[in-house]
Enzyme design. Structure first.
Site, mmCIF file in Angstrom:
data_model
loop_
_atom_site.group_PDB
_atom_site.id
_atom_site.type_symbol
_atom_site.label_atom_id
_atom_site.label_comp_id
_atom_site.label_asym_id
_atom_site.label_seq_id
_atom_site.Cartn_x
_atom_site.Cartn_y
_atom_site.Cartn_z
ATOM 1 N N ARG A 1 0.960 -8.567 23.584
ATOM 2 C CA ARG A 1 2.329 -7.748 24.610
ATOM 3 C C ARG A 1 1.627 -6.606 24.861
ATOM 4 N NH1 ARG A 1 5.296 -4.277 21.858
ATOM 5 N NH2 ARG A 1 6.023 -4.526 20.286
ATOM 6 N N LEU B 1 0.773 -1.148 0.231
ATOM 7 C CA LEU B 1 0.151 -0.167 -0.255
ATOM 8 C C LEU B 1 0.739 1.160 0.298
ATOM 9 C CD1 LEU B 1 -2.110 -1.165 2.885
ATOM 10 C CD2 LEU B 1 -2.733 -0.967 0.399
ATOM 11 N N LYS C 1 8.294 4.312 14.612
ATOM 12 C CA LYS C 1 6.938 5.216 15.244
ATOM 13 C C LYS C 1 7.373 6.498 15.664
ATOM 14 C CE LYS C 1 4.002 1.393 15.808
ATOM 15 N NZ LYS C 1 2.498 0.205 16.708
ATOM 16 N N GLU D 1 -2.595 -4.872 14.427
ATOM 17 C CA GLU D 1 -2.671 -3.411 14.160
ATOM 18 C C GLU D 1 -2.879 -3.490 12.435
ATOM 19 O OE1 GLU D 1 1.556 -2.024 14.174
ATOM 20 O OE2 GLU D 1 1.779 -2.531 15.805
ATOM 21 N N HIS E 1 10.600 3.661 9.370
ATOM 22 C CA HIS E 1 9.528 1.697 9.932
ATOM 23 C C HIS E 1 9.562 2.701 11.538
ATOM 24 C CE1 HIS E 1 9.495 1.266 5.445
ATOM 25 N NE2 HIS E 1 10.540 1.347 5.824
ATOM 26 N N VAL F 1 4.809 0.040 24.515
ATOM 27 C CA VAL F 1 5.334 1.755 24.791
ATOM 28 C C VAL F 1 3.896 2.967 24.636
ATOM 29 C CG1 VAL F 1 7.400 0.769 24.921
ATOM 30 C CG2 VAL F 1 6.738 2.042 22.586
ATOM 31 N N GLU G 1 -0.566 -7.278 11.467
ATOM 32 C CA GLU G 1 -0.078 -8.533 12.668
ATOM 33 C C GLU G 1 -0.908 -8.452 14.097
ATOM 34 O OE1 GLU G 1 4.781 -7.665 13.425
ATOM 35 O OE2 GLU G 1 3.539 -5.549 14.092
ATOM 36 N N HIS H 1 -1.521 4.456 9.541
ATOM 37 C CA HIS H 1 -1.081 2.434 10.623
ATOM 38 C C HIS H 1 -2.326 2.965 12.092
ATOM 39 C CE1 HIS H 1 2.000 0.120 12.025
ATOM 40 N NE2 HIS H 1 0.992 -0.780 12.671
#
Length: 217
Positions: free
Chosen positions: A159, A71, A105, A143, A103, A162, A155, A76
């Protein structure tokens, strides 16, 4: 995207033809953009395939890769979910982390400024329903990429991330406390109807970079 790991260049060529160019080759053990190659034309596929595998082998000790649709200009979007061992699952809305460098964040926002109320309800319910079907327990994040009104699953992070504090800021819920409670085998302390959203929260992340190459360090 491909349903399995791509074992050889013949499989890669077949999968790329079915998906249609441009495609993205991604390391199955990857993260942070390593082991990831964009291929816009068939002629570039072979070099990119072996480059991605080599990069993945060096970075993760695992050269397995898969292929998915590329894409060009997505947003995101990620959805925070919580589930207990009794089959109860709730979502705590979404975060947007489209502002990235290499890539990784840089800026996280909650809620996303791009989604409509209907889209927000749709993707939240979708994430919670998926976790329920999987009988997922405890905390996780699903995500997605979002482009032209469509969501594409990337994915699931199984967990605490942050960026969880901005979700806490707009819901007033202590996610870490809830995670510990769920780990102890307790039932979720609230249901979906009790989750309320207010305000807007932003998190800025500092990522270390090599001062000479400007790559993640």
């Amino acid at each position: 995207g491909s349903k399995k790991v791509i074992k050889n260049i013949q499989n890669a060529q077949q999968e790329a033809e079915e998906i249609g160019f441009p495609i993205l080759i991604k390391a199955s053990a990857g993260g942070g953009g390593r082991g990831m190659k964009v291929v816009k034309k068939k002629i570039d596929l072979e070099n990119a395939f072996f480059a991605a595998k080599n990069e993945a082998r060096v970075a993760f000790g695992n050269d397995d890769v898969y292929i998915e649709k590329y894409l060009a200009n997505p947003r995101h979007i990620e959805v925070q979910i919580l589930g207990d061992k009794f089959g109860n699952v709730v979502h705590l809305g979404e975060r947007e982390c489209s502002i990235q460098r290499n890539h990784q964040k840089l800026i996280e926002e909650a809620p996303s400024p791009i989604l409509s109320k209907d889209e927000r309800n749709y993707i939240g319910k979708l994430a919670a329903d998926a976790a329920k079907i999987m009988k997922y327990e405890n905390l996780g994040t699903l995500e997605f990429l979002y482009e032209e009104g469509k969501f594409y699953f990337i994915e699931m992070n199984t967990r605490l991330q942050v960026e969880h504090p901005i979700t806490e800021a707009i819901t007033g819920l202590d996610i870490v406390r809830e995670q510990i409670s769920l780990s102890a085998g307790n039932k979720l302390s609230f249901n979906q109807n009790q989750v309320n959203f207010f305000g807007h929260a932003i998190e800025c992340r500092i990522n270390a970079e090599n001062p000479q190459t400007f790559l993640p360090s």
